[in-house]
Design a protein around this motif. Structure first.
Motif, short mmCIF file in Angstrom:
data_model
loop_
_atom_site.label_atom_id
_atom_site.label_comp_id
_atom_site.label_asym_id
_atom_site.label_seq_id
_atom_site.Cartn_x
_atom_site.Cartn_y
_atom_site.Cartn_z
N UNK A 183 0.94 -1.15 0.13
CA UNK A 183 -0.12 0.08 0.07
C UNK A 183 0.94 1.28 -0.05
N UNK A 184 1.87 1.15 0.84
CA UNK A 184 2.82 2.23 0.91
C UNK A 184 3.39 2.68 -0.53
N UNK A 185 3.80 1.49 -1.30
CA UNK A 185 4.69 1.69 -2.35
C UNK A 185 3.69 2.09 -3.67
N UNK A 186 2.37 1.75 -3.43
CA UNK A 186 1.10 2.09 -4.24
C UNK A 186 1.07 3.71 -4.34
N UNK A 187 1.01 4.25 -2.99
CA UNK A 187 0.79 5.48 -2.61
C UNK A 187 2.01 6.34 -3.21
N UNK A 188 3.05 5.97 -3.00
CA UNK A 188 4.44 6.40 -3.51
C UNK A 188 4.44 6.73 -4.73
N UNK A 189 4.00 5.46 -5.72
CA UNK A 189 4.04 5.74 -6.88
C UNK A 189 3.11 6.54 -7.36
N UNK A 190 1.76 6.73 -6.98
CA UNK A 190 0.86 7.69 -7.44
C UNK A 190 1.40 9.04 -7.10
N UNK A 191 1.93 9.31 -5.87
CA UNK A 191 2.38 10.66 -5.51
C UNK A 191 3.54 11.06 -6.64
#
Length: 400
Positions: A183-191
């Protein structure tokens, strides 16, 4: 004679204002040092908020030279030549990125995947070669025997099925943590995508508005500082910009050429994973002085496992390639863009890397070159004011 009108106590002259500024600066420095964690947190928050615009400025700064070239040389007589130049440069940049994504990165990923898939075979072959050399040259001894035993144990652990089972159990027990990481990686990718898009838009605005921004900055500097001081600031800024542009653009071109030459030579000598090691060598070559060493060490470690004789050839190839870069290619491309001797380049890299990591190692050299030129000009001006000519003084001492 009439008494002179006394100046109100609350009105400060130039000396008073200078003293007040020094006192305020000292207080702020003391507060900053005594509250360093809070200052770092605040600075980090500000940098996170401004990161798209900082990245946009970096992109605009790197693309400004080709944009100016196309505006001046290609679209010189066209209406809207600045916009046409920006569109052309961004189109070329996107094409280059697309080529890298389609040709280079898949091969790098495939090389990494093959390396991990064949790791057990490579380790077994390396173990057999070490044992053969030990028997052939009678390399015996208690320390060597203990080292060989530990190496055999490592080989068995890596190649055993129990190792795979333990890794599977570890992944199963850490499923919740892995979900949080995902989830953190996905959020970081979107950001990251949002930041990159904002940075590109900001860089376009910066490039298109560069003439206007430059004029506004000049007006502001002349409005804040005295005319002589403003002229000095603009002169120093122009010189610093020339040093940074010459060094960064030259180093990027130099590293790209070295990466391509490394790939061609590795392919010619049939060195395994040529594209992977060439990318590593080309990327790390942007770091002055230590770049070849930083890039060669991980490549040699990989090649020693895959093919020790190929690692030997690669080491010889890298030494020859870096000698060519340092003595022929680098001086031709960079010229005397920094004006620093080797010792000052070394100092700039060590200090910059120690303070700011990789960006410090890359930008430490041009930054130190600007400071060096300012100190040199100041020293020469002071000597001229004192009427001292070191060349004539040195010749007089030599005659004595």
């Amino acid at each position: 004679m009439p008494d002179l009108e006394k100046k109100p106590w609350y009105k400060l002259d130039g000396k008073g204002i200078t003293n007040l500024i020094v006192v305020c600066a000292g207080i702020m420095l003391y507060l900053g040092l005594t509250h360093l964690p809070q200052v770092k947190t605040a600075v980090g928050t500000v940098l996170d908020v401004l990161s798209p615009f900082i990245l946009g400025f970096v992109i605009a700064y790197l693309l400004n030279t080709p944009v100016d070239f196309f505006e001046r040389e290609v679209y010189g007589n066209c209406k809207g030549k600045r916009a046409l130049a920006i569109v052309t440069v961004f189109a070329i940049s996107l094409a280059v990125i697309a080529v890298l994504l389609q040709l280079v990165l898949p091969q790098v990923a495939d090389s990494v995947r093959q390396l991990f898939n064949n790791l057990t075979t490579y380790l077994s072959n390396l173990d057999a070669m070490v044992r053969d050399l030990t028997l052939r040259f009678h390399l015996e001894g208690e320390g060597l025997a203990n080292l060989a035993d530990r190496y055999d144990e490592l080989i068995r652990e890596v190649t055993s099925a129990d190792m795979v089972k333990r890794v599977t159990e570890l992944l199963s027990s850490s499923a919740s943590d892995l979900w949080n990481v995902g989830v953190s990686l996905g959020t970081g990718a979107v950001n990251g995508v949002v930041t990159a898009f904002t940075a590109i838009i900001a860089s376009v605005y910066m490039l298109s508005g560069k003439p206007r921004l430059t004029r506004q900055m000049r007006k502001l500097i002349y409005a804040v500082f005295p005319a002589k001081g403003a002229s000095r600031i603009l002169a120093v800024g122009g010189k610093a910009n020339k040093i940074f542009v010459g060094f960064i653009n030259g180093k990027l071109l130099d590293s790209a050429i070295i990466g391509v030459l490394c790939f061609l030579l590795c392919t010619l000598f049939r060195i395994p994973y040529a594209i992977l090691v060439s990318v590593v060598v080309g990327v790390t070559n942007v770091i002055p002085f230590f770049g070849p060493i930083i890039g060669a060490i991980p490549c040699l470690m990989i090649l020693v496992i895959v093919d020790p004789w190929a690692a030997l050839w690669f080491g010889i190839l890298i030494i020859a390639l870096q000698q060519f870069d340092g003595n022929i290619l680098g001086p031709k491309i960079l010229g005397d863009s920094t004006g620093l001797s080797a010792i000052w380049v070394l100092v700039a890299i060590i200090v910059g890397g120690g303070l700011f990591g990789f960006p410090g190692m890359l930008l430490g050299v041009p930054t130190f070159a600007v400071l060096y030129s300012l100190v040199k000009e100041w020293a020469e001006r002071r000597l001229q004011e004192k009427g001292i000519n070191l060349e004539e003084t040195g010749e007089a001492l030599d005659k004595k």
